[in-house]
Design a protein around this motif. Structure first.
Motif: not given
Length: 72
Positions: A16, A20, A24, A29-32, A34-35, A38
């Motif tokens: 993922r 991403m 992106l 990027d905040p989504e990257i 966050a993943v 994790e």
């Protein structure tokens, strides 16, 4: 605990992240992030499991070479 589900989850997160990153504009990027965080947590959890397993093996190997404690 069986590490296989954690390894499978980590592999999914890695795929993922690659997808991403190519979609992106920036890796911050905040989504990257966050993943990635994790994935980091899973890596730490797997490392702890590995270290605990190594410690248990050392204890078992040490106790195999010693006579059992006397009950008197």
């Amino acid at each position: 605990m069986d590490p296989h589900p954690l390894i499978y989850r980590l592999e999914l997160l890695q795929r993922r992240l690659c997808e991403m990153a190519s979609q992106l504009d920036k890796l911050t990027d905040p989504e990257i992030v966050a993943v990635s965080e994790e994935a980091d947590r899973l890596i730490v959890q797997l490392q702890r499991m590995h270290m605990e397993g190594q410690s248990l093996k050392k204890i078992e190997a040490k106790s195999d070479g010693e006579p059992p404690p006397s009950l008197s």
